[in-house]
Design an enzyme around this catalytic site. Structure first.
Site, PDB file in Angstrom:
ATOM      1  N   ARG A  71       0.813  -1.210  -0.005  1.00  0.00           N
ATOM      2  CA  ARG A  71      -0.095   0.098   0.027  1.00  0.00           C
ATOM      3  C   ARG A  71       0.691   1.163   0.293  1.00  0.00           C
ATOM      4  NH1 ARG A  71      -1.985   0.927   4.297  1.00  0.00           N
ATOM      5  NH2 ARG A  71      -1.120  -0.579   5.672  1.00  0.00           N
ATOM      6  N   TYR A 211      -1.346  -3.875  -6.903  1.00  0.00           N
ATOM      7  CA  TYR A 211      -1.089  -4.384  -5.607  1.00  0.00           C
ATOM      8  C   TYR A 211      -2.177  -4.358  -4.499  1.00  0.00           C
ATOM      9  CZ  TYR A 211       1.862  -7.596  -2.809  1.00  0.00           C
ATOM     10  OH  TYR A 211       2.474  -8.456  -2.132  1.00  0.00           O
ATOM     11  N   LYS A 220      -9.510  -2.305   1.336  1.00  0.00           N
ATOM     12  CA  LYS A 220      -9.519  -1.316   2.409  1.00  0.00           C
ATOM     13  C   LYS A 220     -10.244  -0.112   1.791  1.00  0.00           C
ATOM     14  CE  LYS A 220      -7.037  -3.642   4.999  1.00  0.00           C
ATOM     15  NZ  LYS A 220      -5.733  -3.917   5.658  1.00  0.00           N
ATOM     16  N   HIS A 240     -10.858  -2.108  11.259  1.00  0.00           N
ATOM     17  CA  HIS A 240      -9.815  -3.097  10.948  1.00  0.00           C
ATOM     18  C   HIS A 240      -9.431  -4.214  11.989  1.00  0.00           C
ATOM     19  CE1 HIS A 240      -5.324  -3.164   9.523  1.00  0.00           C
ATOM     20  NE2 HIS A 240      -6.131  -4.065   8.994  1.00  0.00           N
ATOM     21  N   SER A 262      -1.621  -3.149  10.266  1.00  0.00           N
ATOM     22  CA  SER A 262      -1.124  -4.194   9.462  1.00  0.00           C
ATOM     23  C   SER A 262      -0.019  -4.842   9.614  1.00  0.00           C
ATOM     24  CB  SER A 262      -0.921  -3.444   8.040  1.00  0.00           C
ATOM     25  OG  SER A 262      -2.151  -2.710   7.582  1.00  0.00           O
ATOM     26  N   ALA A 263      -0.083  -6.323   9.505  1.00  0.00           N
ATOM     27  CA  ALA A 263       1.134  -7.107   9.658  1.00  0.00           C
ATOM     28  C   ALA A 263       1.392  -7.319  11.218  1.00  0.00           C
ATOM     29  CB  ALA A 263       2.414  -6.661   9.066  1.00  0.00           C
ATOM     30  N   CYS A 264       0.442  -6.962  11.969  1.00  0.00           N
ATOM     31  CA  CYS A 264       0.614  -7.156  13.642  1.00  0.00           C
ATOM     32  C   CYS A 264      -0.037  -8.346  14.330  1.00  0.00           C
ATOM     33  CB  CYS A 264       0.279  -5.871  14.077  1.00  0.00           C
ATOM     34  SG  CYS A 264       1.528  -4.708  13.818  1.00  0.00           S
ATOM     35  N   LYS A 266      -3.375 -10.270  12.969  1.00  0.00           N
ATOM     36  CA  LYS A 266      -4.739 -10.431  12.941  1.00  0.00           C
ATOM     37  C   LYS A 266      -4.835 -11.846  12.328  1.00  0.00           C
ATOM     38  CE  LYS A 266      -5.904  -6.926  10.768  1.00  0.00           C
ATOM     39  NZ  LYS A 266      -4.163  -6.282  10.693  1.00  0.00           N
ATOM     40  N   ASP A 287      -9.612  -9.638   8.989  1.00  0.00           N
ATOM     41  CA  ASP A 287      -8.931  -8.438   8.691  1.00  0.00           C
ATOM     42  C   ASP A 287     -10.000  -7.285   8.826  1.00  0.00           C
ATOM     43  OD1 ASP A 287      -6.555  -7.047   7.823  1.00  0.00           O
ATOM     44  OD2 ASP A 287      -7.842  -6.373   5.985  1.00  0.00           O
ATOM     45  N   ARG A 379       2.201 -12.122  -0.359  1.00  0.00           N
ATOM     46  CA  ARG A 379       0.725 -12.563   0.224  1.00  0.00           C
ATOM     47  C   ARG A 379       0.305 -13.512  -0.406  1.00  0.00           C
ATOM     48  NH1 ARG A 379      -1.805  -8.633   4.359  1.00  0.00           N
ATOM     49  NH2 ARG A 379       0.100  -7.161   4.588  1.00  0.00           N
ATOM     50  N   ARG A 410       2.536  -3.726  17.802  1.00  0.00           N
ATOM     51  CA  ARG A 410       3.857  -4.043  17.968  1.00  0.00           C
ATOM     52  C   ARG A 410       4.549  -2.915  18.953  1.00  0.00           C
ATOM     53  NH1 ARG A 410       6.350  -7.841  14.318  1.00  0.00           N
ATOM     54  NH2 ARG A 410       4.977  -8.447  12.986  1.00  0.00           N
ATOM     55  N   TYR A 504       1.646 -16.474  19.170  1.00  0.00           N
ATOM     56  CA  TYR A 504       0.977 -17.475  18.441  1.00  0.00           C
ATOM     57  C   TYR A 504       0.198 -18.285  19.317  1.00  0.00           C
ATOM     58  CZ  TYR A 504       4.312 -15.907  15.194  1.00  0.00           C
ATOM     59  OH  TYR A 504       5.375 -15.287  14.254  1.00  0.00           O
TER      60      TYR A 504
HETATM   61  P1  GTP Z   1      -2.477  -7.616   7.469  1.00  0.00           P
HETATM   62  O1  GTP Z   1      -2.913  -8.686   6.739  1.00  0.00           O
HETATM   63  O2  GTP Z   1      -1.288  -6.556   6.938  1.00  0.00           O
HETATM   64  O3  GTP Z   1      -3.816  -6.569   8.116  1.00  0.00           O
HETATM   65  O4  GTP Z   1      -1.833  -8.336   8.753  1.00  0.00           O
HETATM   66  P2  GTP Z   1      -2.076  -9.015   9.971  1.00  0.00           P
HETATM   67  O5  GTP Z   1      -2.535  -8.123  11.201  1.00  0.00           O
HETATM   68  O6  GTP Z   1      -3.086 -10.249   9.632  1.00  0.00           O
HETATM   69  O7  GTP Z   1      -0.760 -10.003  10.484  1.00  0.00           O
HETATM   70  P3  GTP Z   1      -0.399 -11.189  10.429  1.00  0.00           P
HETATM   71  O8  GTP Z   1      -0.969 -12.359  11.209  1.00  0.00           O
HETATM   72  O9  GTP Z   1      -0.268 -11.815   8.984  1.00  0.00           O
HETATM   73  O10 GTP Z   1       1.221 -11.388  11.079  1.00  0.00           O
HETATM   74  C1  GTP Z   1       2.033 -10.516  10.629  1.00  0.00           C
HETATM   75  C2  GTP Z   1       3.458 -11.023  11.190  1.00  0.00           C
HETATM   76  O11 GTP Z   1       3.451 -11.237  12.434  1.00  0.00           O
HETATM   77  C3  GTP Z   1       3.939 -12.459  10.594  1.00  0.00           C
HETATM   78  O12 GTP Z   1       5.269 -12.310  10.326  1.00  0.00           O
HETATM   79  C4  GTP Z   1       3.606 -13.376  11.883  1.00  0.00           C
HETATM   80  O13 GTP Z   1       4.509 -14.343  11.873  1.00  0.00           O
HETATM   81  C5  GTP Z   1       4.124 -12.264  13.019  1.00  0.00           C
HETATM   82  N1  GTP Z   1       2.867 -12.591  14.340  1.00  0.00           N
HETATM   83  C6  GTP Z   1       1.966 -12.850  14.079  1.00  0.00           C
HETATM   84  N2  GTP Z   1       1.392 -13.350  15.476  1.00  0.00           N
HETATM   85  C7  GTP Z   1       2.486 -13.144  16.227  1.00  0.00           C
HETATM   86  C8  GTP Z   1       2.796 -13.408  17.723  1.00  0.00           C
HETATM   87  O14 GTP Z   1       1.854 -13.752  18.626  1.00  0.00           O
HETATM   88  N3  GTP Z   1       4.099 -13.037  18.163  1.00  0.00           N
HETATM   89  C9  GTP Z   1       5.023 -12.661  17.109  1.00  0.00           C
HETATM   90  N4  GTP Z   1       6.127 -12.652  17.604  1.00  0.00           N
HETATM   91  N5  GTP Z   1       4.748 -12.410  16.064  1.00  0.00           N
HETATM   92  C10 GTP Z   1       3.498 -12.748  15.552  1.00  0.00           C
HETATM   93  C1  SPV Z   2      -3.223  -4.381   5.373  1.00  0.00           C
HETATM   94  O1  SPV Z   2      -1.989  -3.707   5.056  1.00  0.00           O
HETATM   95  O2  SPV Z   2      -3.704  -4.126   6.255  1.00  0.00           O
HETATM   96  C2  SPV Z   2      -3.593  -5.245   4.313  1.00  0.00           C
HETATM   97  C3  SPV Z   2      -3.020  -5.683   3.103  1.00  0.00           C
HETATM   98  O3  SPV Z   2      -4.452  -6.035   4.937  1.00  0.00           O
HETATM   99  S1  SPV Z   2      -3.669  -4.644   1.937  1.00  0.00           S
HETATM  100  O4  SPV Z   2      -4.884  -5.428   1.489  1.00  0.00           O
HETATM  101  O5  SPV Z   2      -2.807  -4.642   0.924  1.00  0.00           O
HETATM  102  O6  SPV Z   2      -4.182  -3.402   2.595  1.00  0.00           O
HETATM  103 MN    MN Z   3      -5.176  -5.495   7.075  1.00  0.00          MN
END
Ligand code: GTP
Ligand code: SPV
Ligand code: MN
Length: 595
Positions: A71, A211, A220, A240, A262-264, A266, A287, A379, A410, A504
């Site tokens: 994004r 993308y 989004k 979100h 994002s990437a935290c 979910k 999401d 992804r 984070r 996890y």
């Molecule tokens: P978006 O799709 O971007 O919204 O991301 P998301 O919030 O769904 O995050 P996702 O579950 O894909 O996790 C993103 C990253 O965080 C991955 O590399 C995971 O391995 C890591 N992660 C997820 N849960 C944990 C946890 O409980 N502890 C740690 N240390 N890392 C985690």
């Molecule tokens: C995010 O960035 O929170 C995502 C991936 O879930 S995207 O659909 O590219 O926004």
């Molecule tokens: Mn997201």
């Protein structure tokens, strides 16, 4: 299907106008069928945009232009009539001026290509919380992803009827095939991206990127940025948030929603395999959540999506086996590495890279180069129903009742593993002070701490002060049963920079405490920032973790918190009409931390 199959006059007029501007060679209305998907996949295989993954039935590999991998928040605009409507956290541009600028970009942008008309429903088709969108795009990759991520095709046109309302979503990769120009595997206009929202008009114009959230406009752009405005106007919430169901060993079930940036984490939390015996977690969504008060006074949530667009790196049989099983078939992988025998690989998949690996840049993998094989924001796009722990109620058009709402992010320090809000307005305050280290999900520096209220900073389609007011108002409704609010942090680190909490599946221990709090049996102790688990209340049976680590995870360091307060104050003060109630909550917090 032919354009004449559309018998919604307003929709037809809009398409005709957009055709005039974008000048595609052809227009095609998607019916959503498997035959259609097969035909379109074949075309991408022939053109080299897709590669077949022999090891995963019905699955394809795609790789993007290196300039189009995430994004682009700097190029994302909220073009409301007035700047104040967008607020200080959004890029704003005058809608007329922006339309003018964009019209030049879109003018002829689809030459040499087909314009695909994608009718899609966010939420079960015809459901009381669902809404329809129509995306016009010149990208087959987008069509195939939208078919996984949304309920798409003829059935949606039927539900729309002759005069139903829909969100107008226009998308072009911005790479017209003018005479003499050849197509690329990933066409885009990397240096001229625009992700533009016109909230009053319920319209989205996205140019230049193919993308993820930039191009799959149901996600989004619609389900958060436009829907948040609709939700404010109509008295509901577009968030979100993941949604999960959790069942205790006695068979009692509750639903929890959680907002992490994002990437935290979910997707991981939504599909969690509890390490605590007898507990079960099932997935409703990973999401986005659309929520409203039900007639029984409970907050009900639907997942408006139909698939997962999940982060690949870090996903393994160890960390998220349910995701690994979800992506065994019918999945599109983008920017991962590929193996010579037709499979995928990424950092953190749980085993060594095989011989002959090709990176996301289509180069032979060299572990010594220090460059990752998969892009950090690589992804997978997979159908939700393939998740082995999909919740039986995930398609209930009325949604599931929410007992608790979690916020998180984070944070290497300061924020404990879990704490609980005193009441709704404290919960809104918790959401408002969320901060998190940035990730690869958006272009820009990674690991920088920023305020990300409700994990909605990049996704709120209007002034966030107004958004906080809306949340507070929602809680003031009479006759409703408030969910409880929690702030969690799986990412606290020790002095050596290692995560203190295993995360996890072990996060089920925190979910258990939250569940028990909702049942009225979990024990808590008050702290300056809210309620922490009482000594012994967090079930650590069978977990190897040092006492020091647990102590650090569950204590409130007043000094660290006080160091955060000025930044929160600056953020709150950056709004003109910030809710007094939340400002008072900040004073309350500061005072408690100082005593
Ligand atoms: P978006 O799709 O971007 O919204 O991301 P998301 O919030 O769904 O995050 P996702 O579950 O894909 O996790 C993103 C990253 O965080 C991955 O590399 C995971 O391995 C890591 N992660 C997820 N849960 C944990 C946890 O409980 N502890 C740690 N240390 N890392 C985690
Ligand atoms: C995010 O960035 O929170 C995502 C991936 O879930 S995207 O659909 O590219 O926004
Ligand atoms: Mn997201």
């Amino acid at each position: 299907m032919h354009l004449d199959s559309i018998n919604h006059p307003k929709l037809r007029t809009w398409i005709d106008e957009m055709v005039q501007m974008c000048m595609p060679d052809d227009v095609y209305v998607c019916d959503g069928s498997q035959e259609e998907a097969n035909r379109l996949s074949e075309r991408l295989l022939r053109s080299g945009s897709f590669k077949k993954l022999e090891k995963r039935p019905g699955s394809f590999y795609a790789f993007s232009d290196p300039g189009d991998v995430a994004r682009v928040e700097n190029n994302t605009y909220i073009c409301s009539r007035f700047r104040e409507e967008a607020g200080p956290t959004n890029n704003w541009a005058d809608p007329q001026e922006m339309k003018g600028e964009l019209m030049q970009r879109f003018f002829g942008s689809m030459r040499g290509r087909t314009m695909y008309v994608i009718p899609f429903s966010m939420g079960p088709i015809g459901g009381p919380l669902s809404h329809i969108g129509i995306e016009l795009t010149d990208s087959i990759y987008v069509v195939l992803n939208m078919r996984i991520m949304t309920r798409m095709g003829s059935k949606v046109l039927e539900a729309l009827g002759r005069d139903g309302t829909f969100v107008k979503c226009l998308h072009s990769v911005g790479y017209p095939l003018t005479p003499g120009r050849h197509d690329k595997p990933w066409p885009c206009d990397a240096n001229n991206k625009y992700i533009v929202h016109f909230p009053e008009e319920r319209a989205i114009w996205s140019y230049g990127s193919g993308y993820g959230g930039n191009a799959l406009l149901g996600k989004k752009c619609f389900a958060l940025r436009i829907a948040s405005v609709m939700a404010r106007d109509q008295g509901w919430l577009a968030e979100h948030m993941l949604i999960l169901g959790i069942t205790n060993p006695e068979g009692k079930k509750r639903y929890i929603a959680a907002a992490f940036p994002s990437a935290c984490g979910k997707t991981n939390l939504a599909m969690l395999v509890p390490t605590l015996p007898g507990w079960k977690v099932e997935t409703v969504g990973d999401d986005i959540a659309w929520m409203r008060w039900g007639e029984d006074g409970q907050l009900y949530a639907i997942n408006p999506e139909y698939g997962y667009f999940g982060v690949a790196p870090g996903t393994s049989m160890q960390s998220n086996p349910n995701a690994m099983k979800t992506i065994e078939k019918n999945t599109i992988f983008t920017n991962v590495a590929r193996t010579p025998d037709g499979d995928v690989w990424w950092e953190g998949i749980g085993y060594d890279p095989p011989e002959g690996l090709i990176t996301w840049l289509q180069e032979p993998y060299d572990p010594k180069s220090g460059k990752p094989a998969a892009h950090p924001n690589a992804r997978f796009t997979a159908p939700a129903k393939q998740c082995p722990v999909i919740d039986p109620a995930w398609e209930d058009p009325n949604g599931v009742p929410i007992s608790a709402i979690l916020f998180g992010g984070r944070r290497a320090g300061t924020v404990p593993l879990v704490h609980e809000a005193m009441d709704w307005s404290h919960g809104v305050f918790m959401g408002a002070i969320v901060s998190s280290e940035t990730t690869a999900a958006a272009s820009g520096a990674v690991g920088q701490l920023r305020r990300d209220p409700f994990a909605m900073l990049p996704f709120c389609g209007y002034n966030m002060a107004d958004y906080f007011h809306h949340w507070l108002r929602m809680g003031e409704r009479t006759g409703v049963k408030h969910p409880k609010f929690y702030y969690v942090n799986w990412f606290r680190k020790n002095k050596e920079g290692k995560f203190l909490w295993p995360g996890y599946g072990e996060n089920s221990r925190v979910l258990k405490w939250i569940f028990e709090r909702c049942e009225g049996i979990g024990k808590a102790q008050e702290s300056a920032i809210g309620n922490l688990p009482a000594p012994g209340a967090l079930d650590l049976t069978g977990l190897k973790i040092s006492e020091e680590a647990m102590k650090e995870l569950l204590t409130v360091n007043a000094e660290e918190w006080l160091a955060d307060i000025p930044g929160i104050r600056v953020f709150f003060n950056s709004f003109d009409d910030f809710p007094e109630q939340l400002m008072e909550r900040l004073d309350w917090l500061e005072k408690r931390l100082k005593t």
